[in-house]
Design a protein around this motif. Sequence first.
Motif, short mmCIF file in Angstrom:
data_model
loop_
_atom_site.label_atom_id
_atom_site.label_comp_id
_atom_site.label_asym_id
_atom_site.label_seq_id
_atom_site.Cartn_x
_atom_site.Cartn_y
_atom_site.Cartn_z
N ILE A 133 0.66 -0.67 0.04
CA ILE A 133 0.21 -0.08 -0.10
C ILE A 133 0.96 1.64 -0.08
CG2 ILE A 133 -1.81 1.10 1.40
CD1 ILE A 133 -2.45 -1.68 2.35
N ALA A 134 0.82 2.23 -1.23
CA ALA A 134 1.20 3.61 -1.25
C ALA A 134 0.54 4.26 -1.23
CB ALA A 134 2.57 3.27 -2.24
N LEU A 135 1.62 5.56 -0.81
CA LEU A 135 0.38 7.15 -0.37
C LEU A 135 0.96 8.02 -1.00
CD1 LEU A 135 -1.70 8.61 1.70
CD2 LEU A 135 -0.35 8.85 3.36
N ARG A 157 7.00 8.00 -7.15
CA ARG A 157 7.14 8.16 -5.94
C ARG A 157 6.69 7.51 -6.02
NH1 ARG A 157 8.07 12.12 -1.13
NH2 ARG A 157 5.97 11.71 -1.28
N ALA A 158 5.06 7.03 -5.51
CA ALA A 158 4.42 5.71 -4.53
C ALA A 158 4.17 5.09 -5.44
CB ALA A 158 3.17 6.45 -4.17
N LEU A 159 4.42 4.96 -7.02
CA LEU A 159 4.18 3.99 -7.85
C LEU A 159 5.62 3.40 -7.73
CD1 LEU A 159 2.59 5.82 -10.99
CD2 LEU A 159 1.49 3.17 -9.19
N MET A 160 6.67 3.30 -7.28
CA MET A 160 7.86 3.03 -7.37
C MET A 160 8.05 2.12 -6.04
SD MET A 160 10.31 4.82 -9.65
CE MET A 160 11.92 4.02 -8.51
N ALA A 161 7.54 2.35 -5.19
CA ALA A 161 7.08 1.01 -4.20
C ALA A 161 6.30 -0.48 -4.91
CB ALA A 161 6.03 1.81 -2.92
N GLY A 216 -2.98 -3.11 -12.27
CA GLY A 216 -3.11 -4.08 -12.26
C GLY A 216 -3.79 -3.82 -10.54
N LEU A 217 -3.22 -2.35 -10.09
CA LEU A 217 -3.84 -1.69 -9.24
C LEU A 217 -4.77 -1.47 -8.80
CD1 LEU A 217 -0.48 -1.05 -9.98
CD2 LEU A 217 -0.71 0.67 -8.41
N SER A 218 -5.01 -1.48 -7.70
CA SER A 218 -6.30 -0.20 -7.30
C SER A 218 -5.79 1.06 -6.78
CB SER A 218 -6.92 -1.69 -5.86
OG SER A 218 -7.07 -2.50 -6.78
N LEU A 265 -2.04 -1.44 -4.28
CA LEU A 265 -3.15 -0.27 -3.96
C LEU A 265 -2.56 1.53 -3.08
CD1 LEU A 265 -6.29 0.22 -2.73
CD2 LEU A 265 -5.40 -0.14 -0.68
N LEU A 266 -3.32 2.03 -4.72
CA LEU A 266 -2.41 3.89 -3.98
C LEU A 266 -3.24 4.25 -3.83
CD1 LEU A 266 -0.14 5.11 -5.60
CD2 LEU A 266 -1.47 5.21 -7.39
N LEU A 267 -3.02 4.95 -2.81
CA LEU A 267 -3.91 5.52 -2.14
C LEU A 267 -3.56 7.28 -2.65
CD1 LEU A 267 -3.15 4.64 1.53
CD2 LEU A 267 -5.73 3.41 -0.28
N CYS A 268 -4.42 8.27 -3.05
CA CYS A 268 -3.74 9.22 -3.22
C CYS A 268 -5.27 10.51 -2.50
CB CYS A 268 -4.46 9.35 -4.95
SG CYS A 268 -3.72 8.71 -6.39
#
Length: 234
Positions: free
Chosen positions: A82-84, A148-152, A185-187, A156-159
């Motif tokens: 999970i990345a924010l 930067r969040a995608l690099m993790a 395939g990300l949510s 699941l990406l929290l924006c």
Amino acid sequence: MPDPILELRDLDAHYGDFQALFGVSMRVAEGEVVAVIGANGAGKSTLLKCIAGAMPVRHNAIQLYGVSIGGDPAHDVVSRGIALVPEGRRLFPSLSVEENLLIGGQLGRKGPWNLKRVYELFPVLEERRHQPAPSLSGGQQQMVAIGRALMANPRLLLCDEISLGLAPIVIRDIYARIPAIVAEGLSLIIVEQDVVQALKTARYVYCLQEGRVALQGEAKALTREKISAAYFGV
Ligand code: ATP
């Protein structure tokens, strides 16, 4: 409906004696974009902070792939996928664009995202890769924060309010990249003040009011009247 990757079960959140969230339940499926909308102070950022491991919450109130992660430390949550993208971007001002992006990849999860893919998604960042992050425009800085969040390599990406303070044309430009992110395939959970943008982008919408879910439903089924009623409690 497919099994959720993330499920919130009756989530409460507190800042000391102040209760900011009351019994919030939510599901996010794989490859789904969910929007969280609501007026200022409704609890939207708090909700993302809870999921990202920045608030003490009941352990079983947050489930990722059926595993309780509520209250786990933020670095554990990132390594679980999970990345924010935080409100206000929070880039490292003394670092270049590329150095900021590389920090996102430090936990080294395997997946499709790397510098090359982020630069394909946002070509302007490759042109500016050696510039200090603060020298970029607001929209470009937001692209760095998303990159930067995608690099993790999250699942699941929290924006958090990625459109805040940006011109409409820049907002459209950033939102135009979301399908390419979902295609991997990300949510996504997007917290948005821009309701029109939220309804356009998300399949499912939750509207918070004073820390409670006042309305939820498929974006295409929500009318302006229903949303205003849930927003303002009228
Ligand atoms: P905004 O769109 O203005 O960011 P929001 O919907 O994201 O609003 P939150 O920031 O989650 O709302 O705030 C929810 C409630 O919690 C508000 O009443 C706010 O004043 C309170 N709150 C937020 N952060 C803190 C904090 N660090 N300490 C105490 N109370 C807080």
